[in-house]
Motif scaffolding. Structure first.
Motif, PDB file in Angstrom:
ATOM      1  N   CYS A  48      55.709 104.285  32.494  1.00  0.00           N
ATOM      2  CA  CYS A  48      54.918 104.382  32.327  1.00  0.00           C
ATOM      3  C   CYS A  48      53.169 103.596  32.570  1.00  0.00           C
TER       4      CYS A  48
ATOM      5  N   CYS B  17      55.683 111.448  36.854  1.00  0.00           N
ATOM      6  CA  CYS B  17      56.959 109.858  35.662  1.00  0.00           C
ATOM      7  C   CYS B  17      57.432 108.685  36.845  1.00  0.00           C
ATOM      8  N   CYS B  18      58.724 108.631  36.742  1.00  0.00           N
ATOM      9  CA  CYS B  18      59.409 107.368  37.694  1.00  0.00           C
ATOM     10  C   CYS B  18      60.104 108.154  38.262  1.00  0.00           C
TER      11      CYS B  18
ATOM     12  N   CYS C 100      63.047 112.400  30.260  1.00  0.00           N
ATOM     13  CA  CYS C 100      61.414 111.863  30.038  1.00  0.00           C
ATOM     14  C   CYS C 100      61.260 113.307  30.446  1.00  0.00           C
TER      15      CYS C 100
ATOM     16  N   LYS D 140      66.031 103.577  26.680  1.00  0.00           N
ATOM     17  CA  LYS D 140      65.561 102.233  28.106  1.00  0.00           C
ATOM     18  C   LYS D 140      64.939 101.819  27.854  1.00  0.00           C
TER      19      LYS D 140
ATOM     20  N   HIS E 281      63.952 111.244  37.357  1.00  0.00           N
ATOM     21  CA  HIS E 281      64.139 109.780  37.441  1.00  0.00           C
ATOM     22  C   HIS E 281      64.537 109.212  38.539  1.00  0.00           C
TER      23      HIS E 281
ATOM     24  N   THR F 299      61.416 105.368  24.237  1.00  0.00           N
ATOM     25  CA  THR F 299      62.992 105.073  24.529  1.00  0.00           C
ATOM     26  C   THR F 299      63.359 104.457  24.499  1.00  0.00           C
TER      27      THR F 299
ATOM     28  N   PHE G  49      54.237 109.862  31.257  1.00  0.00           N
ATOM     29  CA  PHE G  49      55.774 111.137  30.515  1.00  0.00           C
ATOM     30  C   PHE G  49      55.023 112.403  29.965  1.00  0.00           C
TER      31      PHE G  49
ATOM     32  N   GLY H 119      57.480 100.098  30.275  1.00  0.00           N
ATOM     33  CA  GLY H 119      57.881 100.143  29.126  1.00  0.00           C
ATOM     34  C   GLY H 119      57.118 101.883  29.248  1.00  0.00           C
ATOM     35  N   CYS H 120      57.161 102.417  27.911  1.00  0.00           N
ATOM     36  CA  CYS H 120      56.550 103.962  27.417  1.00  0.00           C
ATOM     37  C   CYS H 120      55.055 103.742  27.195  1.00  0.00           C
TER      38      CYS H 120
ATOM     39  N   CYS I 255      61.017 102.752  35.840  1.00  0.00           N
ATOM     40  CA  CYS I 255      61.470 101.319  35.391  1.00  0.00           C
ATOM     41  C   CYS I 255      62.061 101.191  35.762  1.00  0.00           C
TER      42      CYS I 255
HETATM   43  O1  BF8 Z   1      62.057 105.788  32.427  1.00  0.00           O
HETATM   44  S1  BF8 Z   1      58.125 104.245  30.319  1.00  0.00           S
HETATM   45  S2  BF8 Z   1      58.521 107.808  29.062  1.00  0.00           S
HETATM   46  S3  BF8 Z   1      58.949 107.631  31.734  1.00  0.00           S
HETATM   47  S4  BF8 Z   1      61.691 105.468  29.781  1.00  0.00           S
HETATM   48 FE1  BF8 Z   1      59.814 107.319  29.942  1.00  0.00          FE
HETATM   49 FE2  BF8 Z   1      59.229 105.754  29.018  1.00  0.00          FE
HETATM   50 FE3  BF8 Z   1      58.029 106.571  30.527  1.00  0.00          FE
HETATM   51 FE4  BF8 Z   1      60.237 106.345  33.187  1.00  0.00          FE
HETATM   52 NI1  BF8 Z   1      60.577 104.850  31.357  1.00  0.00          NI
END
Ligand code: BF8
Length: 479
Positions: free
Chosen positions: A340, A166-167, A205, A399, A142, A397, A184, A311-312, A362
């Motif tokens: 994601c 990922c990010c 992640c 986050k 990230h 997550t 992810f 988000g995820c 994100c």
């Molecule tokens: O910050 S969307 S699994 S990669 S937390 Fe992680 Fe969720 Fe994917 Fe990027 Ni965001």
């Protein structure tokens, strides 16, 4: 005694904690963890550049006070400190707002300033962007402090193919157009192709399974964050620009030397794969999203609203159903997407830049907030008066939860799918609903089924559901 779990409304824990207290405490701890990750990310960039916190991102308590808030939240919600659910929830919303200011917005502003602002461009996604004939290097995590130096160094070697995950990957895709191999859930698949010479990870992640997985293949695992070490990985720190240049050179050299260890069978198998790279339009940000045009479309009814799909992506959820829901909603909504969810929409060929816009990683959800602010200003209203919704359909997550509540604190309605960050049937959820309504003019919706979510969205926007969905409306929980 522990863990704190209660199954009925009337029950209390041995210590006397009620269901509402436990639910509120858990939510506060979740937001604190999410805010710690985002604010830590921003702080690490400040440490890397040697810069000071810009004034516009400095919280009322002064630079660094966001970390005190996070610490206080963890203290307050630990055993036997606070016992008032309302106080926990008030703190959770305050912390979510701080997360937006000192985490998402600050990290985005620093990345723009130091690594460049995104521009609209073509990009490609999925595992097929790996190349059997090249030295493949995947960069994952990230905090993209290494990536500019790495991309520059990689461009000097015609045999190197750099891809993102990922990010960190989403950020690279947005700024430099570097292909995005996975998000992810598919990070292990990148290594399992058997043709990746090095995976360089920074933070967040990053699955703890990667060291074991790399043992099964020839992939060298390289860590760059002082915080996020992995057992058995080669550690090449990135604490300054100078160190980034040195690490980029060493990582590329390590990967190039490692190609001889690649299994010819893995290479042959990869060549036989039929998957093709998915084309996407990427690099959207608050400055190039055509806010005036979107505001005009809102005004003349060409679209019914703007949705953030964030988000995820959770393999336990109906990811395909959610993708179809957003595909359907894009017929009469503009959809801004990050993280994601953006990868998943892209993997299904939906990032065409017409109705669904890739807005980056994100932390770049700060861009969505800025677009909302500008659209509201152009329409002469407040965010809370606009037809905006942020949907986080599969929040794995902490986050994701902090991000969702940040938007709720801005006055934007927010949807969470499963796993729900708070049980919507508890009194704590009721207190949260009242706070959102009275203090932030927003609401939270909890719905884990894409079809029911669509039915709810159609009902609130006044649009008729498509024929195949008529008669299938389900109950939803709006708090
Ligand atoms: O910050 S969307 S699994 S990669 S937390 Fe992680 Fe969720 Fe994917 Fe990027 Ni965001």
């Amino acid at each position: 005694m522990g863990p704190c779990r209660i199954t009925s409304e009337t029950q209390k824990g041995v210590c006397g904690a009620s269901r509402d207290l436990i639910a509120a405490r858990n939510l506060l701890r979740t937001v604190a963890a999410g805010a710690a990750a985002h604010c830590g990310h921003a702080q690490h960039i400040l440490d890397f550049t040697g810069g000071a916190m810009p004034r516009r991102h400095t919280p009322a308590g002064g630079a660094g006070s966001q970390f005190l808030e996070i610490s206080e939240a963890l203290h307050l919600s630990s055993m036997g400190v606070g016992a008032d659910p309302a106080e926990m929830l008030r703190r959770a919303l305050k912390l979510a707002a701080l997360d937006g200011l000192c985490g998402l917005s600050l990290a985005t502003a620093l990345e723009d300033e130091n690594f460049g602002k995104p521009e609209v461009k073509k990009g490609i996604l999925n595992l097929a962007c790996l190349k059997a004939g090249k030295v493949n290097i995947a960069v994952h995590g990230h905090e993209p402090m290494l990536v500019q130096a790495l991309a520059k160094e990689a461009s000097r070697h015609t045999d190197v193919n750099l891809v993102g995950v990922c990010c960190t990957g989403a950020s690279l895709l947005s700024t430099l157009g570097v292909p995005l191999a996975a998000a992810f859930t598919r990070q292990e698949d990148v290594i399992a192709t058997g043709i990746v010479e090095a995976m360089i990870v920074d933070s967040q992640c990053v699955m703890p399974s990667l060291p074991d997985l790399c043992e099964c293949f020839h992939t060298k695992l390289i860590t760059t964050s002082e915080l996020a070490r992995l057992p058995g990985a080669l550690h090449l720190p990135v604490r300054s620009r100078k160190e980034a240049v040195r690490t980029a050179k060493m990582a590329i050299e390590t990967a190039r030397r490692n190609k001889k260890n690649r299994s010819p069978r893995a290479e042959k198998e990869f060549k036989n794969r039929t998957e093709k790279p998915e084309n996407a339009v990427v690099g959207f940000c608050e400055d190039n999203i055509a806010a005036e045009r979107i505001a005009a479309m809102l005004k003349n009814g060409a679209i019914k609203g703007v949705i953030g799909a964030v988000g995820c992506v959770n393999p336990r959820a109906d990811a395909a159903g959610w993708i179809n829901a957003f595909r359907e909603l894009s017929a009469d909504h503009v959809i801004l997407t990050t993280g994601c969810m953006a990868f998943e929409l892209g993997r299904h060929g939906l990032l065409t830049g017409k109705r669904i816009f890739h807005m980056g990683s994100c932390v770049n959800n700060a861009r969505l907030a800025e677009v909302f602010r500008r659209l509201a200003a152009l329409s002469g209203g407040k965010i809370a008066e606009m037809p905006f919704l942020v949907s986080c359909p599969m929040p794995i997550t902490e986050k994701s939860v902090a991000i969702g509540l940040f938007f709720a604190a801005l006055g934007c309605d927010v949807h969470f799918g499963a796993p729900f960050p708070i049980n919507p049937h508890t009194g704590a959820a009721g207190i949260l609903a009242a706070m959102l309504k009275e203090q932030y003019s927003s609401a939270a919706v909890f719905e884990s089924a894409p079809g029911a979510f669509l039915a709810w969205k159609r009902a609130v926007t006044g649009a008729a559901p498509p024929p195949e969905r008529r008669g299938k409306r389900r109950e939803f929980v709006k708090i």
